[in-house]
Write a protein that holds these residues in place. Structure first.
Motif, PDB file in Angstrom:
ATOM      1  N   ASN A  31       0.797  -1.216   0.000  1.00  0.00           N
ATOM      2  CA  ASN A  31       0.000   0.000   0.000  1.00  0.00           C
ATOM      3  C   ASN A  31       0.839   1.281   0.000  1.00  0.00           C
ATOM      4  O   ASN A  31       0.347   2.363  -0.298  1.00  0.00           O
ATOM      5  N   ASN A  33       3.206   4.081  -1.171  1.00  0.00           N
ATOM      6  CA  ASN A  33       3.306   4.657  -2.503  1.00  0.00           C
ATOM      7  C   ASN A  33       4.634   4.262  -3.145  1.00  0.00           C
ATOM      8  O   ASN A  33       5.703   4.705  -2.755  1.00  0.00           O
ATOM      9  N   THR A  34       4.523   3.415  -4.153  1.00  0.00           N
ATOM     10  CA  THR A  34       5.731   2.861  -4.766  1.00  0.00           C
ATOM     11  C   THR A  34       6.557   3.940  -5.468  1.00  0.00           C
ATOM     12  O   THR A  34       7.781   3.917  -5.426  1.00  0.00           O
ATOM     13  N   LEU A  35       5.870   4.885  -6.096  1.00  0.00           N
ATOM     14  CA  LEU A  35       6.589   5.934  -6.806  1.00  0.00           C
ATOM     15  C   LEU A  35       7.486   6.711  -5.841  1.00  0.00           C
ATOM     16  O   LEU A  35       8.658   6.973  -6.113  1.00  0.00           O
ATOM     17  N   LYS A  37       8.570   5.689  -2.980  1.00  0.00           N
ATOM     18  CA  LYS A  37       9.618   4.788  -2.492  1.00  0.00           C
ATOM     19  C   LYS A  37      10.770   4.721  -3.497  1.00  0.00           C
ATOM     20  O   LYS A  37      11.939   4.783  -3.126  1.00  0.00           O
ATOM     21  N   ASP A 106       9.184  -3.480  -8.326  1.00  0.00           N
ATOM     22  CA  ASP A 106       8.263  -2.372  -8.559  1.00  0.00           C
ATOM     23  C   ASP A 106       7.523  -2.503  -9.886  1.00  0.00           C
ATOM     24  O   ASP A 106       6.347  -2.173  -9.989  1.00  0.00           O
ATOM     25  N   VAL A 229       2.354  -2.887 -13.265  1.00  0.00           N
ATOM     26  CA  VAL A 229       2.609  -2.440 -11.881  1.00  0.00           C
ATOM     27  C   VAL A 229       1.457  -2.957 -11.027  1.00  0.00           C
ATOM     28  O   VAL A 229       0.453  -3.439 -11.554  1.00  0.00           O
ATOM     29  N   ARG A 230       1.593  -2.856  -9.721  1.00  0.00           N
ATOM     30  CA  ARG A 230       0.506  -3.287  -8.850  1.00  0.00           C
ATOM     31  C   ARG A 230      -0.692  -2.366  -9.052  1.00  0.00           C
ATOM     32  O   ARG A 230      -0.536  -1.185  -9.374  1.00  0.00           O
ATOM     33  N   GLU A 232      -2.678  -0.772  -7.226  1.00  0.00           N
ATOM     34  CA  GLU A 232      -2.847   0.460  -6.467  1.00  0.00           C
ATOM     35  C   GLU A 232      -1.813   1.524  -6.849  1.00  0.00           C
ATOM     36  O   GLU A 232      -1.913   2.663  -6.425  1.00  0.00           O
ATOM     37  N   ASP A 233      -0.813   1.135  -7.683  1.00  0.00           N
ATOM     38  CA  ASP A 233       0.247   2.078  -8.023  1.00  0.00           C
ATOM     39  C   ASP A 233      -0.114   2.957  -9.220  1.00  0.00           C
ATOM     40  O   ASP A 233       0.624   3.044 -10.207  1.00  0.00           O
ATOM     41  N   THR A 234      -1.246   3.635  -9.130  1.00  0.00           N
ATOM     42  CA  THR A 234      -1.677   4.472 -10.256  1.00  0.00           C
ATOM     43  C   THR A 234      -0.700   5.616 -10.499  1.00  0.00           C
ATOM     44  O   THR A 234      -0.450   6.000 -11.641  1.00  0.00           O
ATOM     45  N   LEU A 236       2.495   5.646 -10.070  1.00  0.00           N
ATOM     46  CA  LEU A 236       3.658   5.116 -10.782  1.00  0.00           C
ATOM     47  C   LEU A 236       3.313   4.907 -12.257  1.00  0.00           C
ATOM     48  O   LEU A 236       4.069   5.280 -13.150  1.00  0.00           O
TER      49      LEU A 236
END
Lengths: 508, 251
Positions: A31, A33-35, A37, A106, A229-230, A232-234, A236
């Motif tokens: 959950n 935020n990958t971007l 991270k 990622d 991407v996952r 939830e990673d909109t 990204l």
């Protein structure tokens, strides 16, 4: 022998997925935020499978640890735009989306076609490449000129691809499914199959330089590769879409693709996807609308795989039992030379991995002019390997029979041969039954190894279906139950046989 | 009928027989007595080729077995000779050595049907009459594991007789039996010798040896110390070593 663990591993893996989806605590990582991270750590972790091969991502033969391929250059360009470094994460292609969901990396960027099925479990960026499926045939073969000509032919393709789906939709095509990209072309040149039908980049890279092969017909079934991407990673995905757009406009993408001979008119279509990002920003996807396909739909395919497994196991066990007996007799009663041959055979076969033996039989022997069918290679490979183990079991069994038995038989005027056949072997066989059963069950499970030579047996059916449906759990349990359902009666029968024989010599 | 001529036999580097000679005439009953390790069993096993020997020859019914160091020795020839000898000479072992995976009847018919080519029905009726002879007609369909030691040994005798041998070798036939079973086995052997079967028996049963033998051989360290009629050996031994050996049994 790694494959031996395949089922267990998959079931275990699915168990983890199963539980993570029910216990939100473990998903907290995803959950984040990958971007953010990526930017804060300065590292973009990229998932791919180098075994998939050229021209996507593969090891540079001149500098082996180094990865090259058009996707390597693409990922590097993306990372540069993000202002971060690339960290590669090697992952088996079959489970790449599963690992993405788990949070191992990622992004997954490795010739992953954008399909409705996959869009259920991951989020795709705008396309970065337009692929099409291409037919490849032997240069000398004029029978096949278009897609429809593939009917009634043996066609090789890669598993879990659009090409495979298209072939199956056509029907009447004998589809041979491979996991590596080199093997279908190899089998094509060896006349084992009539054509290969794969993504154009693969066809161009492997078939064009080979004078024995040629590309025929127009590319069919255009589709898109996207970066996964996952869900939830909109944020990204949005960022990646911007970068792909920029690389397109600046012509950098064209430059990369041209270098690999991959730019063609179709790629102009990529510009049509400028509005791709709005699609997601406007309607954020709901998290769990994954349609679980009904398990019964897969059962026929699994049962078909089970039949192949049974066939291969039975035939190779027959070979193992008879060849093993011959080896044991050679070792115990043969002259010095026969003894040496038998001992060498046993040591070599026991001391090398079955997987290597299968590769040599199927892909190596053609180099010296012996081309075996996949089925024959599977039976020979398994049978010859297990013969080494059976031989040692028989030898132990024969040696456990008291010397007095031989002496009594000889003193009754029996020849050595008759003594062995009528007196020693029947007794040795009883001693051998428990370890033989053990081996048969092991062989049964080892038969999953033959999937490396393009045979679709039970385990392979499972991994194909599971990676298509992303349902490793239920299918895994069913497959495991199928294996168990086949091997358990075998144990029961062996135990019964053993008891029946034992009842005769109660007081001994 | 059986001639042992100038037999040399060594194990590893230890000599056992050093020029042993023995003639067994047709219809005679020879018992071999002597301490353990004196070569009684080995001598019997040389006669039907379960042991090889280095020098000399053994002739059974005109079939000659040569020592492996003899000029006349020929492997293929020896194998053929051995099969001929084994068809004519039955052997009974200390450990019975019945085939545990076959019924009693099958134990007896196995060799006649497979080696002599006797028909199954003939072999079976012959086996039944042999079982009667050893008083075990009720056990035809038992497995060896279901029989007592004495019964097993009597089956082993019937099995050897089924080949219609011209001579019988008994290798300590009662040594691994419980005392109460010894008599039943000896009784069967007594019946057999009374019918005139040429027999060589290695045994520790001195009373039995005295009663049934035509000749007694006292062996010690692979050497025939004394040879003669039972009454001479048992009541009037000439050699001190014979006397010393026998005194242990008469105490």
């Amino acid at each position: 022998m790694n494959y031996k663990l395949f089922i267990i591993r998959s079931v275990f893996l699915s168990l983890i997925c199963f539980f993570t989806s029910y216990f939100p605590v473990t998903t907290s990582f995803a959950n984040q935020n990958t971007l953010e991270k990526i930017k804060s750590s300065g590292v973009l972790i990229w998932g791919f499978d180098a075994e998939g091969g050229a021209p996507y991502v593969f090891h540079d033969l001149k500098h082996p640890p180094k990865l090259i391929g058009f996707e390597v250059e693409l990922v590097e360009a993306i990372a540069r735009e993000l202002g971060v470094k690339v960290q590669s994460f090697q992952n088996a292609w079959d489970s790449i989306l599963l690992s993405l969901q788990r949070g191992d990396f990622d992004i997954a960027l490795n010739g992953i076609e954008i399909t409705p099925d996959r869009e259920q479990s991951v989020l795709f960026t705008r396309p970065y490449y337009v692929y099409a499926e291409q037919i490849v045939v032997r240069a000398s073969d004029n029978r096949i000129n278009q897609l429809a000509d593939l009917r009634g032919k043996k066609v090789g393709t890669l598993y879990n691809t659009e090409a495979k789906r298209m072939l199956e939709e056509m029907g009447e095509v004998a589809v041979n499914i491979y996991s590596g990209q080199v093997e279908p072309f190899k089998d094509l040149s060896l006349n084992r199959i009539d054509a290969v039908f794969v993504d154009l980049p693969i066809a161009s890279y492997y078939a064009m330089p080979n004078p024995q092969l040629r590309l025929v017909g127009k590319p069919a079934g255009e589709g898109y590769y996207g970066i996964a991407v996952r869900k939830e990673d909109t944020a990204l995905a949005e960022e990646l879409n911007k970068i792909i757009g920029k690389l397109l406009r600046t012509g950098e993408l064209k430059k990369i693709y041209s270098q690999w001979g991959l730019w063609n008119a179709s790629q102009e279509n990529l510009f049509l996807h400028e509005g791709f990002l709005e699609k997601y920003t406007e309607s954020p996807p709901s998290v769990s609308e994954k349609v679980s396909p009904s398990v019964t739909k897969f059962l026929p395919a699994l049962l078909k795989g089970a039949l192949v497994t049974i066939g291969i196991s039975m035939l190779s066990m027959i070979l193992a039992v008879s060849l093993g007996l011959a080896l044991a007799i050679m070792r115990l009663y043969g002259n010095t030379w026969l003894q040496k041959i038998s001992t060498a055979y046993i040591e070599i076969y026991r001391g090398t991995p079955l997987l290597i033996q299968l590769y040599i039989l199927y892909y190596g022997l053609p180099n010296i002019g012996i081309t075996l069918s996949a089925f024959a290679a599977a039976i020979l490979g398994l049978g010859m390997n297990y013969a080494a183990y059976e031989a040692e079991i028989y030898r132990a069994g024969i040696q456990s029979i008291p010397k007095g038995q031989t002496e009594a038989a000889l003193s009754l005027g029996m020849s050595r041969r008759l003594t062995l056949k009528r007196i020693i072997l029947p007794q040795a066989l009883r001693v051998a039954i428990p370890p033989m059963t053990n081996d048969f069950i092991a062989l049964f499970k080892d038969s999953s190894l033959v999937s490396v030579i393009a045979l679709v047996e039970l385990t392979k059916s499972y991994s194909i279906l599971a990676s298509a449906s992303m349902d490793f759990f239920k299918l895994g349990i069913i497959t495991a139950l199928l294996y168990f359902g086949m091997s358990y009666p075998l144990s029961l029968y062996a135990r019964k046989l053993e008891n029946k024989l034992k009842s005769h010599d109660r007081n001994l | 009928m059986i001639e042992i001529c100038n037999l040399y036999k060594q194990y590893d580097h230890q000599s056992l027989f050093k020029g042993l000679r023995l003639d067994v005439a047709k219809g005679s009953v020879v018992t071999l007595i002597g301490p353990s390790g004196s070569g009684k069993s080995t001598l019997l096993r040389c006669i039907n080729g379960l042991e090889t020997f280095q020098e000399g020859h053994i002739s059974v019914n005109g079939q000659k077995l040569y020592g492996i160091n003899e000029q006349n020795y020929d492997k293929a020839q020896t194998n053929q000779t051995l099969r001929n000898i084994r068809r004519k000479v039955g052997m009974v072992f200390q450990q019975f050595n019945l085939f545990p995976h076959m019924t009693v009847l099958h134990n007896i018919t196995e060799s006649p049907t497979h080696v002599l080519g006797t028909s199954q029905s003939e072999a079976e009726s012959n086996a039944i009459s042999l079982l009667k002879k050893v008083h075990l007609e009720g056990k035809a369909h038992s497995h060896p594991g279901q029989l007592s030691g004495g019964e097993q040994q009597r089956v082993a005798i019937a099995r050897a007789l089924a080949m219609k041998p011209e001579a019988m070798l008994f290798d300590e036939p009662t040594s691994s039996l419980d005392p109460e079973m010894i008599e039943e086995v000896l009784a069967v052997i007594k019946d057999l010798v009374s019918e005139g079967m040429t027999t060589i028996i290695a045994t520790h049963e001195m009373g039995f040896a005295r009663d049934v033998s035509t000749q007694v051989v006292f062996l010690e360290k692979g050497e025939i110390v004394e040879y003669g009629r039972p009454k001479d050996i048992f009541y009037n031994p000439k050699n001190d070593r014979t006397r010393a050996f026998l005194s242990r049994f008469t105490k």
